[in-house]
Structures are given as structure tokens and as C-alpha cells.
Design a protein around this motif. Structure first.
Motif, mmCIF file in Angstrom:
data_model
loop_
_atom_site.group_PDB
_atom_site.id
_atom_site.type_symbol
_atom_site.label_atom_id
_atom_site.label_comp_id
_atom_site.label_asym_id
_atom_site.label_seq_id
_atom_site.Cartn_x
_atom_site.Cartn_y
_atom_site.Cartn_z
ATOM 1 N N TYR A 16 0.827 -1.212 0.000
ATOM 2 C CA TYR A 16 0.000 0.000 0.000
ATOM 3 C C TYR A 16 0.862 1.262 0.000
ATOM 4 O O TYR A 16 0.629 2.180 -0.783
ATOM 5 N N GLU A 17 1.860 1.305 0.854
ATOM 6 C CA GLU A 17 2.697 2.501 0.987
ATOM 7 C C GLU A 17 3.495 2.798 -0.284
ATOM 8 O O GLU A 17 3.705 3.949 -0.632
ATOM 9 N N SER A 18 3.941 1.761 -0.972
ATOM 10 C CA SER A 18 4.788 1.992 -2.145
ATOM 11 C C SER A 18 4.004 2.355 -3.390
ATOM 12 O O SER A 18 4.536 3.009 -4.291
ATOM 13 N N ILE A 19 2.733 1.962 -3.480
ATOM 14 C CA ILE A 19 1.987 2.260 -4.706
ATOM 15 C C ILE A 19 0.933 3.343 -4.544
ATOM 16 O O ILE A 19 0.293 3.734 -5.515
ATOM 17 N N LEU A 20 0.780 3.854 -3.334
ATOM 18 C CA LEU A 20 -0.192 4.922 -3.108
ATOM 19 C C LEU A 20 0.030 6.120 -4.038
ATOM 20 O O LEU A 20 -0.932 6.639 -4.605
ATOM 21 N N VAL A 29 -4.068 0.088 -9.661
ATOM 22 C CA VAL A 29 -3.168 -0.451 -8.650
ATOM 23 C C VAL A 29 -3.699 -1.760 -8.085
ATOM 24 O O VAL A 29 -4.904 -1.988 -8.034
ATOM 25 N N VAL A 30 -2.758 -2.615 -7.687
ATOM 26 C CA VAL A 30 -3.071 -3.839 -6.963
ATOM 27 C C VAL A 30 -2.254 -3.797 -5.683
ATOM 28 O O VAL A 30 -1.019 -3.773 -5.727
ATOM 29 N N VAL A 31 -2.951 -3.719 -4.567
ATOM 30 C CA VAL A 31 -2.287 -3.683 -3.268
ATOM 31 C C VAL A 31 -2.075 -5.113 -2.800
ATOM 32 O O VAL A 31 -3.021 -5.897 -2.712
ATOM 33 N N LEU A 32 -0.825 -5.433 -2.518
ATOM 34 C CA LEU A 32 -0.503 -6.773 -2.036
ATOM 35 C C LEU A 32 -0.297 -6.737 -0.531
ATOM 36 O O LEU A 32 0.322 -5.828 0.002
ATOM 37 N N VAL A 54 2.885 -0.470 -19.297
ATOM 38 C CA VAL A 54 3.869 -0.397 -18.212
ATOM 39 C C VAL A 54 3.236 -0.890 -16.927
ATOM 40 O O VAL A 54 2.093 -0.569 -16.612
ATOM 41 N N LEU A 55 4.020 -1.661 -16.179
ATOM 42 C CA LEU A 55 3.616 -2.091 -14.858
ATOM 43 C C LEU A 55 4.759 -1.774 -13.907
ATOM 44 O O LEU A 55 5.878 -2.236 -14.104
ATOM 45 N N PHE A 56 4.482 -0.943 -12.923
ATOM 46 C CA PHE A 56 5.466 -0.625 -11.894
ATOM 47 C C PHE A 56 5.321 -1.654 -10.790
ATOM 48 O O PHE A 56 4.238 -1.855 -10.252
ATOM 49 N N LEU A 57 6.428 -2.323 -10.463
ATOM 50 C CA LEU A 57 6.410 -3.424 -9.501
ATOM 51 C C LEU A 57 7.418 -3.133 -8.401
ATOM 52 O O LEU A 57 8.577 -2.802 -8.676
ATOM 53 N N GLU A 58 6.975 -3.257 -7.165
ATOM 54 C CA GLU A 58 7.856 -3.026 -6.022
ATOM 55 C C GLU A 58 9.110 -3.897 -6.151
ATOM 56 O O GLU A 58 9.035 -5.065 -6.520
ATOM 57 N N GLU A 59 10.276 -3.309 -5.841
ATOM 58 C CA GLU A 59 11.560 -3.987 -6.052
ATOM 59 C C GLU A 59 11.652 -5.360 -5.387
ATOM 60 O O GLU A 59 12.154 -6.304 -5.994
ATOM 61 N N GLU A 60 11.196 -5.476 -4.161
ATOM 62 C CA GLU A 60 11.275 -6.767 -3.473
ATOM 63 C C GLU A 60 10.502 -7.846 -4.222
ATOM 64 O O GLU A 60 10.936 -8.990 -4.314
#
Length: 113
Positions: A16-20, A29-32, A54-60
């Protein structure tokens, strides 16, 4: 000549914090969460089949699901871009760009790693 005002959709997947911020600018957005983070592969494939650019994906997650990301990058037009989370960057973005450029031109044009 015909012009289109329609743009290819973009999305973001992560905590949530990274894609807000992506939600604030109108991306899908898809909150994991810990409960649904194991179901990311179907989400990535869904976006690759749905005409997203484009899909932005959290690094982890980018690192954890690297095989799926590489497969999608290889066989579809979807560009998966790693983004840092609230903990900070892991340096994955530059590595990803380096690999994609090396694949495209056949050599590492950035020089030493």
C-alpha cells in the motif's frame, strides 16, 4: 493522418505505501498484503494479456518473482519497471535497465558494473 488521444494503460503492484502515489496519479493499482502476495504471478500475466504498456512493480517483488518478470518481458510488450518501496532503493532498477539494453544491443554499453 489519424491521431488518438487514447493511451495504453499503466498499473502498479506492491504494498500500500509503495503504490499509493501511483493511485494518486490515476494508475490502476493492486495492493498486495502478506495474505495475497503469493498470487502475484497471475496478476502479472493478467496485465500482460490486457494491453497494458507499463507495470510498476515493487523492487522486493521484482526480485522474488524474477523468473516470471523475465518471461513476461521476453514474450510480451508489457514493460515491468521495478520501483523502490518506503525502505529505499535496492539498486534493482539500474540492473534491470542494463540487462534490457544488453539484450537489445548484444553487449553491455554501460561499461563496468
Amino acid at each position: 493522418m489519424s491521431t488518438s488521444n487514447q493511451r495504453a494503460p499503466m498499473a502498479a503492484v506492491g504494498s500500500y505505501e509503495s503504490i499509493l502515489p501511483f493511485k494518486a496519479i490515476g494508475l490502476d493499482v493492486v495492493v498486495l498484503t502478506e495474505e495475497n502476495s503469493e498470487s502475484i504471478a497471475p496478476v502479472l500475466h493478467k496485465y500482460s494479456r490486457s494491453g497494458y504498456a507499463v507495470l510498476f512493480l515493487e523492487e522486493e517483488l521484482f526480485v522474488k518473482y524474477r523468473d516470471t518478470v523475465d518471461e513476461i518481458n521476453e514474450y510480451t510488450d508489457l514493460s515491468i519497471i521495478p520501483v523502490p518501496n518506503q525502505k529505499g532503493s535496492m539498486g534493482i532498477g539500474l540492473d534491470s535497465i542494463r540487462r534490457n539494453v544488453e539484450r537489445a544491443v548484444g553487449m553491455d554499453i554501460f561499461g563496468e558494473k
